[in-house]
Design a protein around this motif. Sequence first.
Motif, PDB file in Angstrom:
ATOM      1  N   MET A  29      39.546  42.954  41.815  1.00  0.00           N
ATOM      2  CA  MET A  29      38.950  44.093  42.498  1.00  0.00           C
ATOM      3  C   MET A  29      39.379  44.078  43.957  1.00  0.00           C
ATOM      4  O   MET A  29      39.524  43.028  44.582  1.00  0.00           O
ATOM      5  N   LEU A  30      39.564  45.263  44.500  1.00  0.00           N
ATOM      6  CA  LEU A  30      40.051  45.408  45.861  1.00  0.00           C
ATOM      7  C   LEU A  30      38.935  45.856  46.795  1.00  0.00           C
ATOM      8  O   LEU A  30      38.160  46.748  46.469  1.00  0.00           O
ATOM      9  N   PHE A  31      38.859  45.209  47.939  1.00  0.00           N
ATOM     10  CA  PHE A  31      37.916  45.603  48.972  1.00  0.00           C
ATOM     11  C   PHE A  31      38.668  45.742  50.290  1.00  0.00           C
ATOM     12  O   PHE A  31      39.629  45.011  50.552  1.00  0.00           O
ATOM     13  N   ARG A  32      38.226  46.670  51.122  1.00  0.00           N
ATOM     14  CA  ARG A  32      38.840  46.851  52.427  1.00  0.00           C
ATOM     15  C   ARG A  32      37.768  46.741  53.504  1.00  0.00           C
ATOM     16  O   ARG A  32      36.709  47.352  53.411  1.00  0.00           O
ATOM     17  N   THR A  33      38.050  45.956  54.519  1.00  0.00           N
ATOM     18  CA  THR A  33      37.149  45.818  55.664  1.00  0.00           C
ATOM     19  C   THR A  33      37.490  46.913  56.664  1.00  0.00           C
ATOM     20  O   THR A  33      38.588  46.927  57.237  1.00  0.00           O
ATOM     21  N   ASP A  34      36.559  47.841  56.890  1.00  0.00           N
ATOM     22  CA  ASP A  34      36.838  48.983  57.756  1.00  0.00           C
ATOM     23  C   ASP A  34      37.146  48.563  59.190  1.00  0.00           C
ATOM     24  O   ASP A  34      37.954  49.196  59.872  1.00  0.00           O
ATOM     25  N   ALA A  35      36.528  47.488  59.632  1.00  0.00           N
ATOM     26  CA  ALA A  35      36.697  47.083  61.029  1.00  0.00           C
ATOM     27  C   ALA A  35      38.125  46.687  61.358  1.00  0.00           C
ATOM     28  O   ALA A  35      38.629  46.969  62.445  1.00  0.00           O
ATOM     29  N   ASN A  36      38.790  46.037  60.410  1.00  0.00           N
ATOM     30  CA  ASN A  36      40.155  45.580  60.700  1.00  0.00           C
ATOM     31  C   ASN A  36      41.199  46.116  59.713  1.00  0.00           C
ATOM     32  O   ASN A  36      42.390  45.837  59.863  1.00  0.00           O
ATOM     33  N   GLY A  37      40.745  46.889  58.725  1.00  0.00           N
ATOM     34  CA  GLY A  37      41.674  47.486  57.782  1.00  0.00           C
ATOM     35  C   GLY A  37      42.273  46.519  56.789  1.00  0.00           C
ATOM     36  O   GLY A  37      43.187  46.876  56.043  1.00  0.00           O
ATOM     37  N   LYS A  38      41.796  45.284  56.738  1.00  0.00           N
ATOM     38  CA  LYS A  38      42.378  44.281  55.856  1.00  0.00           C
ATOM     39  C   LYS A  38      41.818  44.411  54.441  1.00  0.00           C
ATOM     40  O   LYS A  38      40.661  44.763  54.247  1.00  0.00           O
ATOM     41  N   PHE A  39      42.662  44.101  53.468  1.00  0.00           N
ATOM     42  CA  PHE A  39      42.268  44.127  52.073  1.00  0.00           C
ATOM     43  C   PHE A  39      41.846  42.734  51.620  1.00  0.00           C
ATOM     44  O   PHE A  39      42.394  41.726  52.067  1.00  0.00           O
ATOM     45  N   HIS A  40      40.873  42.702  50.717  1.00  0.00           N
ATOM     46  CA  HIS A  40      40.403  41.446  50.143  1.00  0.00           C
ATOM     47  C   HIS A  40      40.280  41.643  48.636  1.00  0.00           C
ATOM     48  O   HIS A  40      40.020  42.744  48.156  1.00  0.00           O
ATOM     49  N   PHE A  41      40.446  40.550  47.905  1.00  0.00           N
ATOM     50  CA  PHE A  41      40.413  40.618  46.450  1.00  0.00           C
ATOM     51  C   PHE A  41      39.358  39.682  45.896  1.00  0.00           C
ATOM     52  O   PHE A  41      39.116  38.612  46.452  1.00  0.00           O
ATOM     53  N   ALA A  42      38.736  40.109  44.798  1.00  0.00           N
ATOM     54  CA  ALA A  42      37.763  39.268  44.118  1.00  0.00           C
ATOM     55  C   ALA A  42      38.021  39.354  42.622  1.00  0.00           C
ATOM     56  O   ALA A  42      37.847  40.405  42.029  1.00  0.00           O
ATOM     57  N   PRO A  43      38.436  38.244  41.995  1.00  0.00           N
ATOM     58  CA  PRO A  43      38.761  36.970  42.627  1.00  0.00           C
ATOM     59  C   PRO A  43      40.176  36.979  43.194  1.00  0.00           C
ATOM     60  O   PRO A  43      40.992  37.824  42.822  1.00  0.00           O
ATOM     61  N   ARG A  44      40.493  36.034  44.052  1.00  0.00           N
ATOM     62  CA  ARG A  44      41.858  35.864  44.534  1.00  0.00           C
ATOM     63  C   ARG A  44      42.679  35.261  43.407  1.00  0.00           C
ATOM     64  O   ARG A  44      42.256  34.305  42.761  1.00  0.00           O
ATOM     65  N   ALA A  45      43.847  35.843  43.159  1.00  0.00           N
ATOM     66  CA  ALA A  45      44.677  35.401  42.039  1.00  0.00           C
ATOM     67  C   ALA A  45      46.130  35.659  42.368  1.00  0.00           C
ATOM     68  O   ALA A  45      46.459  36.493  43.222  1.00  0.00           O
ATOM     69  N   VAL A  46      47.004  34.952  41.672  1.00  0.00           N
ATOM     70  CA  VAL A  46      48.439  35.179  41.822  1.00  0.00           C
ATOM     71  C   VAL A  46      48.782  36.627  41.510  1.00  0.00           C
ATOM     72  O   VAL A  46      49.629  37.238  42.163  1.00  0.00           O
ATOM     73  N   MET A  47      48.101  37.216  40.533  1.00  0.00           N
ATOM     74  CA  MET A  47      48.417  38.565  40.092  1.00  0.00           C
ATOM     75  C   MET A  47      47.640  39.635  40.834  1.00  0.00           C
ATOM     76  O   MET A  47      47.586  40.788  40.378  1.00  0.00           O
ATOM     77  N   ASN A  48      47.052  39.317  41.988  1.00  0.00           N
ATOM     78  CA  ASN A  48      46.524  40.360  42.857  1.00  0.00           C
ATOM     79  C   ASN A  48      47.656  41.304  43.248  1.00  0.00           C
ATOM     80  O   ASN A  48      48.830  40.921  43.261  1.00  0.00           O
ATOM     81  N   ALA A  49      47.284  42.535  43.619  1.00  0.00           N
ATOM     82  CA  ALA A  49      48.294  43.568  43.870  1.00  0.00           C
ATOM     83  C   ALA A  49      48.876  43.536  45.271  1.00  0.00           C
ATOM     84  O   ALA A  49      49.730  44.359  45.597  1.00  0.00           O
ATOM     85  N   ALA A  50      48.426  42.617  46.101  1.00  0.00           N
ATOM     86  CA  ALA A  50      48.974  42.489  47.446  1.00  0.00           C
ATOM     87  C   ALA A  50      49.091  41.021  47.817  1.00  0.00           C
ATOM     88  O   ALA A  50      48.380  40.166  47.282  1.00  0.00           O
ATOM     89  N   TYR A  51      49.993  40.742  48.712  1.00  0.00           N
ATOM     90  CA  TYR A  51      50.229  39.377  49.183  1.00  0.00           C
ATOM     91  C   TYR A  51      49.038  38.927  50.021  1.00  0.00           C
ATOM     92  O   TYR A  51      48.658  39.585  50.985  1.00  0.00           O
ATOM     93  N   THR A  52      48.445  37.793  49.654  1.00  0.00           N
ATOM     94  CA  THR A  52      47.279  37.282  50.375  1.00  0.00           C
ATOM     95  C   THR A  52      47.513  35.861  50.880  1.00  0.00           C
ATOM     96  O   THR A  52      46.567  35.119  51.103  1.00  0.00           O
ATOM     97  N   GLY A  53      48.758  35.504  51.084  1.00  0.00           N
ATOM     98  CA  GLY A  53      49.084  34.160  51.557  1.00  0.00           C
ATOM     99  C   GLY A  53      49.725  33.326  50.470  1.00  0.00           C
ATOM    100  O   GLY A  53      49.944  33.775  49.343  1.00  0.00           O
ATOM    101  N   VAL A  54      50.026  32.092  50.806  1.00  0.00           N
ATOM    102  CA  VAL A  54      50.724  31.203  49.883  1.00  0.00           C
ATOM    103  C   VAL A  54      49.853  30.901  48.664  1.00  0.00           C
ATOM    104  O   VAL A  54      48.710  30.457  48.798  1.00  0.00           O
ATOM    105  N   GLN A  55      50.378  31.164  47.480  1.00  0.00           N
ATOM    106  CA  GLN A  55      49.744  30.803  46.206  1.00  0.00           C
ATOM    107  C   GLN A  55      50.843  30.297  45.274  1.00  0.00           C
ATOM    108  O   GLN A  55      51.634  31.091  44.773  1.00  0.00           O
ATOM    109  N   GLN A  56      50.857  29.032  45.064  1.00  0.00           N
ATOM    110  CA  GLN A  56      51.909  28.430  44.242  1.00  0.00           C
ATOM    111  C   GLN A  56      51.362  27.768  42.988  1.00  0.00           C
ATOM    112  O   GLN A  56      52.100  27.081  42.279  1.00  0.00           O
ATOM    113  N   ASN A  57      50.081  28.022  42.703  1.00  0.00           N
ATOM    114  CA  ASN A  57      49.447  27.490  41.500  1.00  0.00           C
ATOM    115  C   ASN A  57      48.785  28.620  40.733  1.00  0.00           C
ATOM    116  O   ASN A  57      48.341  29.619  41.311  1.00  0.00           O
TER     117      ASN A  57
END
Length: 305
Positions: free
Chosen positions: A258-286
């Motif tokens: 699921m996708l969430f956006r923080t209005d204050a900074n425009g950043k996207f967040h995902f729940a849960p964080r996963a390799v197959m999230n639709a946007a890059y959220t940092g290093v995920q190698q597992n």
Amino acid sequence: MKRALAILTLALFTSACQELGPAAPEIDAPAMSVSGSSPEAYLTELAGVVNAALEARGEAYRLDHAEWLSSGNAVGTTVFFRDVGNRQLPADWVPGDPRRGGGTNITYRTDQFDGATSDGVTPIPIAMTTAAINRATQTWENVTCSTIPLTGMANIPGLDLGVVEFFFTPFGGFPAVVADITHAGWIPLAPGILGVTFTFVFIAPPDLDANGKPDTAFREIYYNLNAPWGINTVIPFDVETVALHEIGHGLSQDHFGMLFRTDANGKFHFAPRAVMNAAYTGVQQNIGRTDNAGHCSLWGSWPSN
């Protein structure tokens, strides 16, 4: 020169390819204009050009859809190009498909021609990016619920791989299938796209195993030359992380979370964080729990499914 070399190499390379059409004609590929294009519009335009070329050549497959990973300022999605039925059913591999050589493994090959840069100028050695892609492939291979297996094909130094690249761009490419999944290298892509996986499906017959899904002919993965890349880095974008995500698409997984956006900074967040999230959220190698579950639902009974 590169296109003529690709055509000459095609004649010499027949025995190594899984599936070849008639001899490739000279094709004046359009200059790729990506400035201001949305990823969806860009990919749809690309598919129209590629599919027209494939139809003209009489090929038995067409570009069906693409799944793209965003850099974080947008959300990646799946873009479909052809109206062939229920879009809730993604294309999938057929075990023992005679059109792919009859094997029950999934082969992959990595382009050794198009490389990445860390800042638009400084090249990253292709050996390093290939090693990162191989590590990502091994991570999926290590998921214990399945025994596909994933089989690496010998690298081909000096040959610029990529059916999409050949028919849509002026940069080179190769007009033949060289593996089930081809990492076709780094080319300029529309802004916002980090990586994209193109799925080609067979058109005759479209559903050999009668499971209600179009049959995957092959997949090609591309990475955006215009993005900054690195090895084990958050920014520039980590090659292994993006490759792990795109290989997931290569193995028929869709986006998750699921996708969430923080209005204050425009950043996207995902729940849960996963390799197959639709946007890059940092290093995920597992592989995460949800990624593992998705993979097992697709491959747990292979090749009996």
